[in-house]
Design an enzyme around this catalytic site. Structure first.
Site, PDB file in Angstrom:
ATOM      1  N   VAL A 158       0.854  -1.318  -0.142  1.00 26.12           N
ATOM      2  CA  VAL A 158      -0.069  -0.053   0.219  1.00 26.12           C
ATOM      3  C   VAL A 158       0.703   1.133  -0.082  1.00 26.12           C
ATOM      4  O   VAL A 158       1.504   1.586   1.179  1.00 26.12           O
ATOM      5  CB  VAL A 158      -1.040   0.021   1.391  1.00 26.12           C
ATOM      6  CG1 VAL A 158      -1.823   1.193   1.367  1.00 26.12           C
ATOM      7  CG2 VAL A 158      -1.663  -1.391   1.399  1.00 26.12           C
ATOM      8  N   GLU A 159       1.213   1.618  -1.049  1.00 26.65           N
ATOM      9  CA  GLU A 159       1.876   3.001  -1.102  1.00 26.65           C
ATOM     10  C   GLU A 159       1.485   4.115  -2.360  1.00 26.65           C
ATOM     11  O   GLU A 159       2.129   5.082  -2.450  1.00 26.65           O
ATOM     12  CB  GLU A 159       3.389   2.529  -1.545  1.00 26.65           C
ATOM     13  CG  GLU A 159       3.442   1.870  -2.715  1.00 26.65           C
ATOM     14  CD  GLU A 159       5.054   1.492  -3.049  1.00 26.65           C
ATOM     15  OE1 GLU A 159       5.920   2.561  -3.509  1.00 26.65           O
ATOM     16  OE2 GLU A 159       5.304   0.273  -2.817  1.00 26.65           O
ATOM     17  N   VAL A 160       0.456   3.837  -2.886  1.00 29.90           N
ATOM     18  CA  VAL A 160      -0.274   4.982  -3.817  1.00 29.90           C
ATOM     19  C   VAL A 160      -1.582   5.349  -3.479  1.00 29.90           C
ATOM     20  O   VAL A 160      -2.223   4.086  -3.082  1.00 29.90           O
ATOM     21  CB  VAL A 160       0.060   4.403  -5.247  1.00 29.90           C
ATOM     22  CG1 VAL A 160       1.607   4.506  -5.677  1.00 29.90           C
ATOM     23  CG2 VAL A 160      -0.764   3.325  -5.577  1.00 29.90           C
TER      24      VAL A 160
END
Length: 727
Positions: A158-160
């Site tokens: 989960v990074e964008v």
């Protein structure tokens, strides 16, 4: 089977012996792991059998506190996993999928080879909150198949944000986790980094009961967000070096307070199954057959194992296999999704991917492997424009294949349906800090053609793409497709936190996302891509170039316009280390060019003199960093104000480059390298400070170039022989 401690026997030296492992049913419903082992030295060979009983339902994973590991994706290429293990790394996470269409082409090889050498393995999914999370979860499950007892839990990366707000991200993450946990019987791990979780996910504490894999570089201990008490895995750097891997790789460590990863009791439904014969049809895949037979496509590995099929992709038309008839669902192996479809010819168009073609012809992009297998395509990423392949004509969708790229549309009927689905890349994408976008500079709604000569223009701190309009217009007049990377939101938001120094913390995240857009979504041709960056934007451009290079795709050219000072101490990813050097310009592209305002010719021995020259000189640009380009030129401004204005001169560099393009100026062929210092002075041939190729005299107000002074030879005394051009 011999007891565990007595397996080893000695025989005479012999040739290479095959290795194999296999799981068999236990007497009481358990499972046994049976392995044949082989080892050689100069004189002898050893072989034997070993066994251990596994807990039914998956058992648990144990790693030693402080164990070292890595994570890899397709840009690492082929990995020698035996060398990785020999280098002291005991676990690894590998990218499996992204969204609902991207399957890492190296995943299956990585997955099997890690198991073969005895590295604890885990698979991760790169999450897009703007795409249906259930479809993403099912795509991931179909790819990884059934997890084995010693596999690490699945991971959600989960990074964008994709422009989704914090509540939307939380809801989507929850849905993905629920589906995958139910499908694997394992509690997934969440991967993120502190800045993103705190700012884009609202520092949500909803997932504190899930294991945390945190990415936080150049720090003694990572910052733990979102209510987690501690981290389970820590990604410490993205620039590690490991035997068996070409280029940089992410390095990780397992917690000193380790936690086992128990199964959550996933049901093994095979005990309820009766098996019946099935004849493989044209276009079948094992995952399709598993879906139709059991209602669960992830059970394709179970079918493969039951039928002793080593490679699940190797089934063939007419092959008879046994498939389960599940009494709990009443499902039979009758074809319900069109596997009796007819295959028809299709000519690959510019910009096509197999996943796009699969989506348009079957309604399911994950079936691109089916098309690849049917056409004997070993690498699904290797199709080319003009290639003729066979695609399924799906009577249930009546899909018409239509491709729109760069404004052109070509249509080929695959069936007689009336509706068509147009697959295009719509250029405006909201990302990082909900304020970064990539688009055609002249029209935000226009499609981007990956096959055109392209220039990406990147603005600097406290600016926006309009500040570089002169550069965009001049580049477009030469025939290039011009893109703009607008990252004003993170840059402007961070003004109050320390100006350019603090805004630099967005360089790496913005560059990382831009690289994904360019390579993975637009599929831009690197050898047709030029990046022009001003100030901090030059460092963003260099970081994009570095990421392209790491993935084996070096961009054509990088132009750095007064790259921001001080390049050697920026904190480019918000880790507060303040000692990170940005990427050298000559390492970011095949060609690189830097234009930088001349430094003051006076020494700056104290603060008073520094403050004086902060207004009367060129200290906004980093001349020492500019010289890392293949070619760099110092600009001496004339005209305008009666004194040199550091801030205004910094911005005027863009006008100079626009004039360079508009007049189609060329670097003189007889130009010699490294004769001028940071202040534009010509230096003696032995002076180590001579690092630039020439001096450009230009008008401050208009940016018009008056002349270029450069060295084109030396006298027999060693003195430089200067020449002028562009007058």
């Amino acid at each position: 089977v011999t007891p565990e401690d007595e397996w080893q026997s000695t025989v005479g030296r012999k040739e290479e012996t095959d290795k194999f492992t296999h799981t068999i049913p236990g007497d009481k419903g358990g499972r046994y792991y049976v392995g044949f082992f082989h080892y050689e030295n100069d004189q002898d060979a050893y072989f034997g059998l070993n066994w251990k009983e596994l807990d039914d339902g998956g058992g648990s994973i144990e790693l030693n506190p402080g164990s070292k590991g890595i994570d890899v994706a397709n840009h690492q290429g082929n990995v020698n996993w035996q060398e990785v293990k020999n280098d002291g790394y005991s676990f690894a996470f590998v990218k499996a999928t992204e969204g609902t269409t991207f399957l890492d082409p190296y995943f299956h090889d990585n997955w099997e080879e890690m198991k073969d050498v005895g590295i604890s393995r885990g698979a991760y999914h790169y999450f897009h909150p703007n795409i249906d999370p259930v479809q993403q979860a099912n795509y991931f499950l179909n790819t990884i198949g059934t997890l084995e007892a010693n596999d690490l839990p699945p991971v959600l990366d989960v990074e964008v944000s994709n422009g989704i707000d914090a509540n939307g991200i939380v809801n989507s993450v929850r849905q993905w986790l629920d589906v995958v946990e139910e499908g694997t019987g394992r509690k997934p791990i969440i991967y993120t980094y502190p800045y993103f979780w705190e700012n884009s996910v609202g520092n949500s504490q909803e997932f504190a009961d899930y294991p945390l894999w945190i990415a936080h570089y150049d720090t003694e201990q990572p910052r733990v967000p979102g209510g987690w008490d501690d981290w389970t895995f820590w990604q410490k750097t993205s620039s590690g070096s490991v035997d068996g891997i070409a280029g940089n790789v992410d390095l990780n460590v397992f917690s000193d307070n380790p936690t086992d990863f128990p199964s959550t009791g996933g049901n093994d439904s095979s005990d309820n199954d009766q098996w019946e014969p099935y004849i493989v049809q044209s276009g079948d895949t094992l995952s399709d057959i598993a879906q139709r037979a059991t209602g669960d496509s992830s059970r394709y590995l179970e079918i493969a194992n039951y039928n002793d099929i080593d490679d699940p992709n190797s089934i063939y038309v007419g092959q008879e296999i046994l498939v389960p008839r599940n009494s709990s669902t009443g499902t039979t192996s009758e074809d319900t999704d069109g596997s009796n479809k007819q295959w028809e010819p299709y000519i690959v168009k510019s910009g096509d991917t197999l996943s796009d073609i699969a989506q348009r012809t079957t309604g399911d992009s994950s079936r691109y492997w089916e098309i690849a297998n049917y056409n004997g395509i070993d690498d699904p990423n290797s199709i080319y424009a003009g290639q003729e392949i066979q695609v399924p004509g799906n009577s249930s969708t009546g899909t018409t294949v239509e491709v729109t790229t760069g404004g052109n549309s070509e249509t080929s009927d695959c069936n007689s349906g009336e509706d068509s689905e147009v697959q295009t890349f719509k250029a405006v994408i909201q990302e990082y800090e909900d304020g970064v976008s990539l688009y055609r500079s002249e029209d935000r709604s226009a499609e981007i053609d990956p096959n055109l000569e392209t220039t990406l223009v990147i603005h600097g701190w406290n600016n926006n793409p309009e500040d570089l309009k002169s550069v965009s217009d001049a580049t477009r007049s030469l025939g290039d497709q011009v893109l703009a990377l607008d990252w004003r939101n993170p840059a402007e938001k961070l003004i109050i936190d320390g100006g350019p120094l603090s805004a630099a913390g967005a360089i790496a995240p913005v560059a990382k996302q831009a690289t994904k857009w360019l390579l993975d979504e637009i599929k831009i041709k690197p050898d047709k891509l030029t990046i022009v960056g001003h100030s901090l934007g030059a460092h963003v451009g260099a970081e994009i170039g570095r990421r392209f290079t790491e993935r084996g795709n070096q961009i054509k050219k990088l132009v750095a316009l007064d790259p921001a000072y001080p390049a050697t101490i920026y904190d480019i990813n918000s880790t507060q280390s303040w000692q990170q050097s940005v990427t050298r310009l000559d390492l970011a592209a095949t060609e690189s060019l830097a234009l930088v305002v001349q430094d003051s010719k006076e020494q700056i021995p104290n603060l008073d003199t520094f403050l004086k020259h902060a207004w009367n000189g060129g200290i906004a640009g980093d001349n020492d960093h500019a010289k890392t380009a293949h070619q760099s030129f110092v600009i001496d401004f004339t005209g305008g104000l009666p004194f040199k204005n550091n801030v205004d001169y910094h911005g005027a560099v863009a006008k100079v480059y626009a004039d360079f393009l508009n007049d189609e100026k060329q670097i003189p062929s007889d130009l010699q390298k490294d004769w001028y210092g940071n202040d534009g002075g010509l230096l003696w041939w032995s002076d180590t400070r001579k690092t630039h190729e020439g001096v450009i005299d230009a008008d401050y107000l208009s940016g018009e170039i008056n002349k270029l002074t450069y060295v084109n030879g030396r006298s027999w005394f060693g003195n430089a022989q200067e020449n002028t051009d562009w007058a």
